[in-house]
Motif scaffolding. Structure first.
Motif, PDB file in Angstrom:
ATOM      1  N   ALA A 199       0.821  -1.201   0.000  1.00 21.73           N
ATOM      2  CA  ALA A 199       0.000   0.000   0.000  1.00 21.73           C
ATOM      3  C   ALA A 199       0.863   1.264   0.000  1.00 21.73           C
ATOM      4  CB  ALA A 199      -0.940   0.003   1.206  1.00 21.73           C
ATOM      5  N   TYR A 200       1.935   1.257   0.783  1.00 20.34           N
ATOM      6  CA  TYR A 200       2.847   2.412   0.843  1.00 20.34           C
ATOM      7  C   TYR A 200       3.468   2.666  -0.528  1.00 20.34           C
ATOM      8  CZ  TYR A 200       6.924   5.233   2.175  1.00 20.34           C
ATOM      9  OH  TYR A 200       7.876   6.219   2.269  1.00 20.34           O
ATOM     10  N   LEU A 201       3.984   1.619  -1.165  1.00 21.30           N
ATOM     11  CA  LEU A 201       4.655   1.769  -2.454  1.00 21.30           C
ATOM     12  C   LEU A 201       3.673   2.121  -3.571  1.00 21.30           C
ATOM     13  CD1 LEU A 201       7.110  -1.223  -2.055  1.00 21.30           C
ATOM     14  CD2 LEU A 201       7.757   1.193  -2.182  1.00 21.30           C
ATOM     15  N   ASP A 202       2.472   1.557  -3.515  1.00 21.37           N
ATOM     16  CA  ASP A 202       1.454   1.916  -4.510  1.00 21.37           C
ATOM     17  C   ASP A 202       1.144   3.406  -4.435  1.00 21.37           C
ATOM     18  OD1 ASP A 202       1.076  -0.529  -5.735  1.00 21.37           O
ATOM     19  OD2 ASP A 202      -0.634  -1.104  -4.490  1.00 21.37           O
ATOM     20  N   ALA A 203       1.045   3.929  -3.226  1.00 18.64           N
ATOM     21  CA  ALA A 203       0.721   5.346  -3.056  1.00 18.64           C
ATOM     22  C   ALA A 203       1.855   6.243  -3.562  1.00 18.64           C
ATOM     23  CB  ALA A 203       0.422   5.641  -1.588  1.00 18.64           C
ATOM     24  N   LYS A 204       3.102   5.801  -3.429  1.00 14.83           N
ATOM     25  CA  LYS A 204       4.255   6.604  -3.843  1.00 14.83           C
ATOM     26  C   LYS A 204       4.358   6.719  -5.363  1.00 14.83           C
ATOM     27  CE  LYS A 204       6.282   7.990  -0.079  1.00 14.83           C
ATOM     28  NZ  LYS A 204       6.545   9.431   0.165  1.00 14.83           N
ATOM     29  N   GLN A 205       4.051   5.657  -6.087  1.00 14.63           N
ATOM     30  CA  GLN A 205       4.163   5.653  -7.548  1.00 14.63           C
ATOM     31  C   GLN A 205       5.513   6.205  -8.022  1.00 14.63           C
ATOM     32  OE1 GLN A 205       1.937   4.553 -10.357  1.00 14.63           O
ATOM     33  NE2 GLN A 205       1.612   3.268  -8.541  1.00 14.63           N
ATOM     34  N   TYR A 206       6.593   5.604  -7.504  1.00 13.59           N
ATOM     35  CA  TYR A 206       7.932   6.043  -7.903  1.00 13.59           C
ATOM     36  C   TYR A 206       8.109   5.888  -9.413  1.00 13.59           C
ATOM     37  CZ  TYR A 206       9.337   6.178  -2.991  1.00 13.59           C
ATOM     38  OH  TYR A 206       9.450   6.487  -1.652  1.00 13.59           O
ATOM     39  N   LYS A 207       8.865   6.826  -9.983  1.00 12.88           N
ATOM     40  CA  LYS A 207       9.163   6.756 -11.409  1.00 12.88           C
ATOM     41  C   LYS A 207      10.319   5.805 -11.676  1.00 12.88           C
ATOM     42  CE  LYS A 207      10.089   9.741 -15.424  1.00 12.88           C
ATOM     43  NZ  LYS A 207       8.861   9.356 -16.143  1.00 12.88           N
ATOM     44  N   GLN A 208      11.258   5.750 -10.717  1.00  9.42           N
ATOM     45  CA  GLN A 208      12.430   4.884 -10.858  1.00  9.42           C
ATOM     46  C   GLN A 208      12.856   4.345  -9.494  1.00  9.42           C
ATOM     47  OE1 GLN A 208      15.023   7.902 -12.624  1.00  9.42           O
ATOM     48  NE2 GLN A 208      15.121   6.702 -14.530  1.00  9.42           N
ATOM     49  N   ASP A 390      16.967   3.671  -3.567  1.00  6.56           N
ATOM     50  CA  ASP A 390      16.207   4.918  -3.509  1.00  6.56           C
ATOM     51  C   ASP A 390      15.023   4.831  -4.442  1.00  6.56           C
ATOM     52  OD1 ASP A 390      17.907   6.146  -1.726  1.00  6.56           O
ATOM     53  OD2 ASP A 390      19.092   7.154  -3.277  1.00  6.56           O
ATOM     54  N   GLY A 391      13.892   5.384  -4.012  1.00  8.72           N
ATOM     55  CA  GLY A 391      12.775   5.615  -4.899  1.00  8.72           C
ATOM     56  C   GLY A 391      12.872   7.033  -5.430  1.00  8.72           C
ATOM     57  N   ASP A 395       9.023  14.125  -9.792  1.00 12.05           N
ATOM     58  CA  ASP A 395       9.733  15.433  -9.774  1.00 12.05           C
ATOM     59  C   ASP A 395      11.203  15.285  -9.479  1.00 12.05           C
ATOM     60  OD1 ASP A 395       7.425  15.141  -8.625  1.00 12.05           O
ATOM     61  OD2 ASP A 395       7.441  16.720  -7.204  1.00 12.05           O
ATOM     62  N   GLY A 396      11.740  14.030  -9.443  1.00 12.62           N
ATOM     63  CA  GLY A 396      13.171  13.830  -9.252  1.00 12.62           C
ATOM     64  C   GLY A 396      13.622  13.747  -7.816  1.00 12.62           C
ATOM     65  N   VAL A 397      12.687  13.776  -6.863  1.00 12.51           N
ATOM     66  CA  VAL A 397      13.039  13.676  -5.444  1.00 12.51           C
ATOM     67  C   VAL A 397      13.412  12.234  -5.114  1.00 12.51           C
ATOM     68  CG1 VAL A 397      12.203  13.965  -3.083  1.00 12.51           C
ATOM     69  CG2 VAL A 397      11.521  15.597  -4.867  1.00 12.51           C
ATOM     70  N   ARG A 398      14.529  12.090  -4.384  1.00 14.14           N
ATOM     71  CA  ARG A 398      14.983  10.765  -3.945  1.00 14.14           C
ATOM     72  C   ARG A 398      14.504  10.483  -2.518  1.00 14.14           C
ATOM     73  NH1 ARG A 398      19.258   7.947  -6.336  1.00 14.14           N
ATOM     74  NH2 ARG A 398      19.891   8.825  -8.346  1.00 14.14           N
TER      75      ARG A 398
END
Length: 409
Positions: A199-208, A390-391, A395-398
């Motif tokens: 659930a945490y990772l789904d909400a983050k939707q990291y680009k990389q 790192d996720g 917007d490029g935030v790590r």
């Protein structure tokens, strides 16, 4: 051999949690011939919870070895049509499939890798419909394990064969939580913990995701609307099951062309009865463009060239270094266990459920969404106590996902 009580608890866990048989379902069991006691208990428990029919398909690894060693070449150019049809019928009916894994990781050592590759391609094509139902979770299925002498001797080379088998049994039952008073309840708690990570990772939707560790500096792109899986799953009828017992992972699908950098394995990989050890892969725009291996180079090459898509990633899985399998300190030479002791990746096919709405997408639609499609799906282990991940947001935030091999949130 475990006690009757231990085997009964394991059988109950398999039926109620792993495949989670529903009243009226048919269960197909593919099992090794050397554990009839456990298989009979699974059959008994399945009927007790309401299974309509239980079909047992026995296999013998020595017969398998004889087949690969002595059969004519023509035997590796076709797959039994009756079996492919029966498994497809099982999947289309929404029934359940259980694989009890036990093979010696070096069973086919010395066998011509061309034969293995040919039969892998033929069987994958013949079972493509069945596997598509599995990967989209339109049916119920699970993989569990029991020891074999060859496997146990590889894990415990310092022990006599009988003692090695007994010791591996103890390790397996402990890792799958059969040593607890109520294994089914223990797995419910464990599944809930994995659901929270998803659930945490789904909400983050990291680009990389950016992986760094010894021999590894890898950036993996993730597709839009990706979803994280792991632990408990649900089939299209809403029935829960655990595809792998044990499991410690949460996983998603990489963007097919989004992987760049290099990665080094941290555990041996057993593929089609042969071991690949200490290997590295270099990626450019998603594709493996260079590879090395201290052992099993030709096997690795055969795997990478299985089809036009097998050099791309189909899975990125996160597993904490501090987990029951990793804490055992053992190398199991078995992907079901070793992948759950380590962060890992998979070459080849991506699971449709790793993207929103993917279970109902066609192959072409999945490809358009950025998911790799292949007849191959092979996990290999890359994690260690020294790995950081790192996720990276849109917007490029790590943000830290893993530090020193463990969850950072």
């Amino acid at each position: 051999m475990p006690t009757v009580t231990e085997l009964t608890k394991y059988a109950d866990l398999i039926v109620r949690t792993a495949v989670h048989i529903a009243p009226g379902q048919t269960l197909w069991i593919n099992a090794p011939i050397h554990v009839p006691e456990l298989v009979r208990l699974v059959v008994k428990r399945a009927y007790e919870v309401g299974a309509k029919q239980v079909h047992v398909e026995w296999r013998d690894e020595e017969v398998t070895k004889l087949h690969y060693s002595l059969a004519p070449d023509a035997a590796f150019e076709q797959y039994p049509a009756w079996r492919a049809q029966a498994m497809t019928d099982l999947a289309e009916a929404g029934d359940a499939y259980l694989l009890i894994h036990s093979e010696d990781p070096e069973l086919l050592k010395g066998v011509d890798p061309g034969r293995i590759a040919n039969y892998s391609r033929i069987s994958s094509a013949a079972l493509s419909t069945f596997r598509s139902y599995m990967s989209s979770k339109r049916m119920t299925w699970s993989i569990v394990a029991v020891p074999s002498e060859g496997w146990a001797r590889l894990v415990y080379p310092q022990l006599e064969p009988n003692e090695a088998v007994e010791t591996l049994w103890e390790a397996i039952l402990r890792i799958v939580r059969v040593d607890e008073d109520d294994p089914v309840a223990a797995w419910e708690r464990h599944n809930n913990e994995l659901l929270a990570k998803r659930a945490y990772l789904d909400a983050k939707q990291y680009k990389q995701l950016h992986y760094r560790g010894p021999g590894t500096d890898l950036v993996i792109g993730l597709p839009e609307r990706h979803r994280w899986n792991g632990g408990i799953s649900w089939n299209e009828k809403g029935a829960a099951f655990n595809p792998n017992v044990p499991t410690e992972e949460v996983y998603t699908a990489p963007l097919r062309t989004g992987t760049n950098g290099f990665v080094r394995s941290t555990k041996p990989l057993s593929y089609q009865g042969k071991l690949i050890e200490n290997f590295s892969l270099t990626f450019e725009q998603g594709r493996v463009v260079h590879f090395e291996a201290e052992k099993g180079y030709e096997v690795l090459m055969t795997m990478l060239d299985l089809d036009g898509q097998s050099r791309y990633l189909g899975e990125a899985a996160l597993v904490p270094h501090h987990s029951p399998i990793s804490n055992s300190g053992l190398i199991f030479f078995n992907t079901l266990f070793d992948e759950n002791a380590s962060n890992h990746l998979a070459l080849g096919n991506a699971y449709p459920t790793c993207i929103e709405g993917g279970a109902s997408m066609s192959r072409e639609e999945l490809e358009q969404a950025g998911l790799n499609q292949s007849i191959l799906h092979v996990d290999f282990m890359i994690g260690s106590a020294d790995m950081d991940i790192d996720g990276i947001t849109a917007d490029g935030v790590r943000e830290p996902v893993f530090r020193n091999g463990n969850w950072a949130f």
